[in-house]
Scaffold this motif. Structure first.
Motif, PDB file in Angstrom:
ATOM      1  N   ILE A  30      31.546   2.560 -40.509  1.00 24.50           N
ATOM      2  CA  ILE A  30      30.114   2.758 -40.280  1.00 24.50           C
ATOM      3  C   ILE A  30      29.908   4.245 -40.003  1.00 24.50           C
ATOM      4  CG2 ILE A  30      28.140   2.276 -38.795  1.00 24.50           C
ATOM      5  CD1 ILE A  30      28.885  -0.092 -40.526  1.00 24.50           C
ATOM      6  N   ASN A  31      29.072   4.893 -40.815  1.00 28.11           N
ATOM      7  CA  ASN A  31      28.810   6.323 -40.706  1.00 28.11           C
ATOM      8  C   ASN A  31      28.437   6.719 -39.275  1.00 28.11           C
ATOM      9  OD1 ASN A  31      27.000   8.806 -40.833  1.00 28.11           O
ATOM     10  ND2 ASN A  31      27.690   8.709 -42.949  1.00 28.11           N
ATOM     11  N   ALA A  32      28.847   7.912 -38.869  1.00 32.42           N
ATOM     12  CA  ALA A  32      28.539   8.396 -37.517  1.00 32.42           C
ATOM     13  C   ALA A  32      27.036   8.429 -37.266  1.00 32.42           C
ATOM     14  CB  ALA A  32      29.138   9.784 -37.307  1.00 32.42           C
ATOM     15  N   GLU A  33      26.242   8.749 -38.304  1.00 31.84           N
ATOM     16  CA  GLU A  33      24.791   8.801 -38.131  1.00 31.84           C
ATOM     17  C   GLU A  33      24.183   7.415 -37.944  1.00 31.84           C
ATOM     18  OE1 GLU A  33      22.716  11.171 -40.954  1.00 31.84           O
ATOM     19  OE2 GLU A  33      24.268  12.702 -40.986  1.00 31.84           O
ATOM     20  N   PHE A  34      24.942   6.394 -38.294  1.00 29.98           N
ATOM     21  CA  PHE A  34      24.465   5.019 -38.120  1.00 29.98           C
ATOM     22  C   PHE A  34      25.087   4.360 -36.894  1.00 29.98           C
ATOM     23  CE2 PHE A  34      24.474   5.135 -43.026  1.00 29.98           C
ATOM     24  CZ  PHE A  34      23.332   5.905 -43.031  1.00 29.98           C
ATOM     25  N   GLY A  35      25.691   5.167 -36.033  1.00 31.81           N
ATOM     26  CA  GLY A  35      26.225   4.647 -34.784  1.00 31.81           C
ATOM     27  C   GLY A  35      27.717   4.418 -34.762  1.00 31.81           C
ATOM     28  N   PHE A  83      26.402   5.534 -50.968  1.00 31.66           N
ATOM     29  CA  PHE A  83      25.849   4.502 -50.098  1.00 31.66           C
ATOM     30  C   PHE A  83      25.170   5.122 -48.881  1.00 31.66           C
ATOM     31  CE2 PHE A  83      26.211   1.565 -46.492  1.00 31.66           C
ATOM     32  CZ  PHE A  83      25.580   0.440 -47.011  1.00 31.66           C
ATOM     33  N   ASP A  84      25.878   6.003 -48.181  1.00 34.72           N
ATOM     34  CA  ASP A  84      25.318   6.627 -46.985  1.00 34.72           C
ATOM     35  C   ASP A  84      24.054   7.420 -47.303  1.00 34.72           C
ATOM     36  OD1 ASP A  84      27.324   5.578 -45.429  1.00 34.72           O
ATOM     37  OD2 ASP A  84      28.571   7.367 -45.482  1.00 34.72           O
ATOM     38  N   ASP A  85      24.062   8.141 -48.433  1.00 31.56           N
ATOM     39  CA  ASP A  85      22.888   8.925 -48.802  1.00 31.56           C
ATOM     40  C   ASP A  85      21.681   8.034 -49.064  1.00 31.56           C
ATOM     41  OD1 ASP A  85      24.368  11.212 -48.570  1.00 31.56           O
ATOM     42  OD2 ASP A  85      24.696  11.485 -50.718  1.00 31.56           O
ATOM     43  N   SER A  86      21.900   6.903 -49.746  1.00 37.32           N
ATOM     44  CA  SER A  86      20.797   5.983 -50.042  1.00 37.32           C
ATOM     45  C   SER A  86      20.254   5.351 -48.768  1.00 37.32           C
ATOM     46  CB  SER A  86      21.265   4.895 -51.018  1.00 37.32           C
ATOM     47  OG  SER A  86      21.605   5.445 -52.267  1.00 37.32           O
ATOM     48  N   VAL A  87      21.147   4.960 -47.861  1.00 33.97           N
ATOM     49  CA  VAL A  87      20.703   4.358 -46.602  1.00 33.97           C
ATOM     50  C   VAL A  87      19.949   5.378 -45.753  1.00 33.97           C
ATOM     51  CG1 VAL A  87      21.456   3.304 -44.436  1.00 33.97           C
ATOM     52  CG2 VAL A  87      22.503   2.593 -46.580  1.00 33.97           C
ATOM     53  N   PHE A 100      10.637   3.137 -49.427  1.00 38.74           N
ATOM     54  CA  PHE A 100      11.750   2.640 -48.610  1.00 38.74           C
ATOM     55  C   PHE A 100      12.531   1.574 -49.368  1.00 38.74           C
ATOM     56  CE2 PHE A 100      12.486  -1.257 -46.031  1.00 38.74           C
ATOM     57  CZ  PHE A 100      13.712  -0.895 -45.470  1.00 38.74           C
ATOM     58  N   ARG A 101      11.833   0.632 -49.969  1.00 41.56           N
ATOM     59  CA  ARG A 101      12.517  -0.474 -50.654  1.00 41.56           C
ATOM     60  C   ARG A 101      13.180  -0.030 -51.954  1.00 41.56           C
ATOM     61  NH1 ARG A 101       7.875  -4.516 -48.490  1.00 41.56           N
ATOM     62  NH2 ARG A 101       8.956  -4.985 -46.511  1.00 41.56           N
ATOM     63  N   GLU A 102      12.667   1.043 -52.533  1.00 40.16           N
ATOM     64  CA  GLU A 102      13.322   1.600 -53.722  1.00 40.16           C
ATOM     65  C   GLU A 102      14.687   2.177 -53.349  1.00 40.16           C
ATOM     66  OE1 GLU A 102      14.199   2.664 -57.524  1.00 40.16           O
ATOM     67  OE2 GLU A 102      12.519   1.413 -56.847  1.00 40.16           O
ATOM     68  N   HIS A 103      14.747   2.918 -52.225  1.00 40.98           N
ATOM     69  CA  HIS A 103      16.035   3.447 -51.768  1.00 40.98           C
ATOM     70  C   HIS A 103      16.970   2.308 -51.358  1.00 40.98           C
ATOM     71  CE1 HIS A 103      15.117   7.674 -51.983  1.00 40.98           C
ATOM     72  NE2 HIS A 103      14.016   7.523 -51.262  1.00 40.98           N
ATOM     73  N   MET A 104      16.422   1.279 -50.752  1.00 40.61           N
ATOM     74  CA  MET A 104      17.241   0.125 -50.367  1.00 40.61           C
ATOM     75  C   MET A 104      17.866  -0.533 -51.589  1.00 40.61           C
ATOM     76  SD  MET A 104      17.590  -0.407 -47.126  1.00 40.61           S
ATOM     77  CE  MET A 104      18.100  -2.133 -47.148  1.00 40.61           C
ATOM     78  N   SER A 105      17.125  -0.549 -52.680  1.00 41.04           N
ATOM     79  CA  SER A 105      17.631  -1.154 -53.908  1.00 41.04           C
ATOM     80  C   SER A 105      18.879  -0.440 -54.411  1.00 41.04           C
ATOM     81  CB  SER A 105      16.543  -1.110 -54.993  1.00 41.04           C
ATOM     82  OG  SER A 105      17.031  -1.617 -56.214  1.00 41.04           O
ATOM     83  N   GLN A 106      18.961   0.868 -54.129  1.00 40.30           N
ATOM     84  CA  GLN A 106      20.109   1.652 -54.587  1.00 40.30           C
ATOM     85  C   GLN A 106      21.323   1.505 -53.675  1.00 40.30           C
ATOM     86  OE1 GLN A 106      19.904   3.083 -57.610  1.00 40.30           O
ATOM     87  NE2 GLN A 106      17.876   2.128 -57.585  1.00 40.30           N
ATOM     88  N   SER A 107      21.178   0.807 -52.568  1.00 39.40           N
ATOM     89  CA  SER A 107      22.307   0.650 -51.644  1.00 39.40           C
ATOM     90  C   SER A 107      22.612  -0.824 -51.390  1.00 39.40           C
ATOM     91  CB  SER A 107      22.008   1.362 -50.321  1.00 39.40           C
ATOM     92  OG  SER A 107      20.792   0.901 -49.754  1.00 39.40           O
TER      93      SER A 107
END
Length: 436
Positions: A115-120, A142-146, A258-265
């Motif tokens: 889990i990326n540091a920026e996500f905790g 993945f991290d960039d899209s999230v 937001f949901r467009e970026h979610m689609s990419q991840s």
């Protein structure tokens, strides 16, 4: 004026009354829309409060191999704008990381966040770290899209907040900030490099394979997924904030982004295959599955990069020329702080574990990643510089932006690497190419 209207007068009065009432009704509607649109002060809200929830981290059994599965839920939050990336990973977490490095002298290994540091995710905790090659660790899709989705989610929440015009609406916004989330799940595959080597006819009898550890602590792939939880609908927003339907399209813009970026991840798989020998490097591939089920594979060729020196053909019958001994040249970089980065005469990774890496003391997205490759020659002369695929940062070689094609670099010339979070500012790291 007569007290009693005749028939014609009554009709005229009724017509006038109807026209008046119709205009009054239209006025009230416009006034109501104005009130609904303006909200309380029409100011953006600030998403504060809960940031990460439901964090779960599971080990494979002990700290040797590290994380088996991790998950977290991230919520709209103001900190998304100030996240500066970086890495808090430790060089001896998980326990197998120091043990695996001597076995593969040509490979670079990283303590990789599941889990990326920026996500905790915490780099000091073995239950969040796994052993990754530098090539696998540099795959950031993945991290960039999230991150992009998280930013747009926060912007959407702030925009919706403009219309919270009473106590009930404000309460709805507080609850929305707590409930609306991106759930991230990462699973480290059970299959390890040992599972491949134990069946290899050439390697299975090698003592390093017989020992099993630490080869059994390096996974072959990690699978990441991201899912939206408790997302608001237009009906929810209109009902709780009493927003006129004419303005829903404007509010829906950020939610749609937001949901467009979610689609990419939706689903992201990073594979690091075992090298064909202990002297080789791990081939890295990824596969992205979007919200429509479309799969996009990608193969990184960084592990195959070598310096190709032209070979001169010998003309038949030509006199043989005595072999001239060429002095061996040592290529190296100096940093602005005076550190020295020595280069071998082959494919050199700058970044990750490079000795003298100039930005190791700074919290930046570049820390812990391979940034570029330098190809040198024992005989000296210009080096060739290429960037790692997928690195989103500005790199300037002797005044030219480094894109897909390699660029030559003469002794005394400079490479400037800019932190992608602060381009063209103080976060610029300068390397000067030298030979001795």
């Amino acid at each position: 004026m007569p007290k009693i209207l005749n028939g014609q007068g009554k009709k005229a009065a009724e017509a006038y009354a109807k026209a008046f009432l119709q205009k009054y009704e239209e006025y009230l509607k416009k006034a109501a829309i104005k009130i609904l649109v303006s909200g309380v002060g029409s100011k953006l809200g600030t998403a504060v409060g809960v940031k990460f929830t439901n964090r779960v981290n599971n080990l494979f059994g002990d700290a040797r191999r590290g994380c088996k599965r991790a998950e977290v839920e991230i919520h709209p939050h103001k900190d998304v704008y100030s996240e500066m990336g970086g890495s808090d990973a430790e060089s001896d977490v998980p326990d197998a990381l120091p043990a695996i490095k001597p076995i593969f002298p040509s490979e670079k290994f990283i303590s990789g966040h599941v889990i990326n540091a920026e996500f905790g995710g915490k780099g000091s905790d073995a239950d969040n770290q796994t052993v990754l090659t530098s090539g696998a660790n540099s795959q950031h899709h993945f991290d960039d899209s999230v991150k992009a989705a998280w930013t747009m989610m926060t912007k959407a929440w702030e925009e919706i907040y403009r219309f919270a015009s009473d106590t009930a609406a404000l309460s709805y916004m507080v609850d929305l900030q707590k409930d609306w989330a991106i759930k991230i799940v990462a699973v480290v595959d059970d299959t390890s490099w040992y599972d491949t080597y134990k069946g290899d006819p050439l390697l299975k009898s090698d003592q390093k394979v017989k020992n099993k550890y630490p080869l059994d602590c390096v996974t072959t792939q990690v699978v990441f997924t991201a899912t939206e939880l408790n997302g608001p609908t237009e009906g929810d927003i209109a009902k709780n904030l009493r927003i006129d339907s004419t303005r829903m399209a404007e509010l829906g813009r950020h939610i749609s982004a937001f949901r467009e970026h979610m689609s990419q991840s939706t689903n992201f798989v990073v594979k690091q295959a075992p090298p064909v020998s202990f002297a080789a490097r791990s081939p890295v591939t990824t596969e992205i599955t979007d919200g429509k089920g479309k799969k996009t594979p990608y193969t990184s060729n960084a592990w195959k990069k070598t310096l190709k020196v032209p070979v001169k053909k010998t003309v038949t019958g030509a006199p043989k020329i005595s072999k001239v001994t060429t002095k061996t040249v040592q290529s190296y970089f100096t940093t602005a702080s005076g550190s020295v980065i020595n280069l071998a005469n082959d494919d050199n990774e700058i970044g990750a574990g490079t000795t003298g890496y100039p930005w190791t003391g700074v919290a930046t997205d570049l820390k812990g990643d391979v940034i570029l490759y330098v190809w040198t020659n024992r005989a000296g002369g210009p080096a060739l510089v290429s960037r790692e695929d997928g690195v989103k940062t500005k790199i300037v070689v002797n005044g030219k932006n480094l894109a897909k094609s390699a660029l030559p670099l003469d002794p005394g010339q400079k490479i400037r690497v800019y932190d992608d979070q602060a381009p063209n500012t103080a976060h610029c790291y300068e390397l000067t190419y030298q030979q001795k």
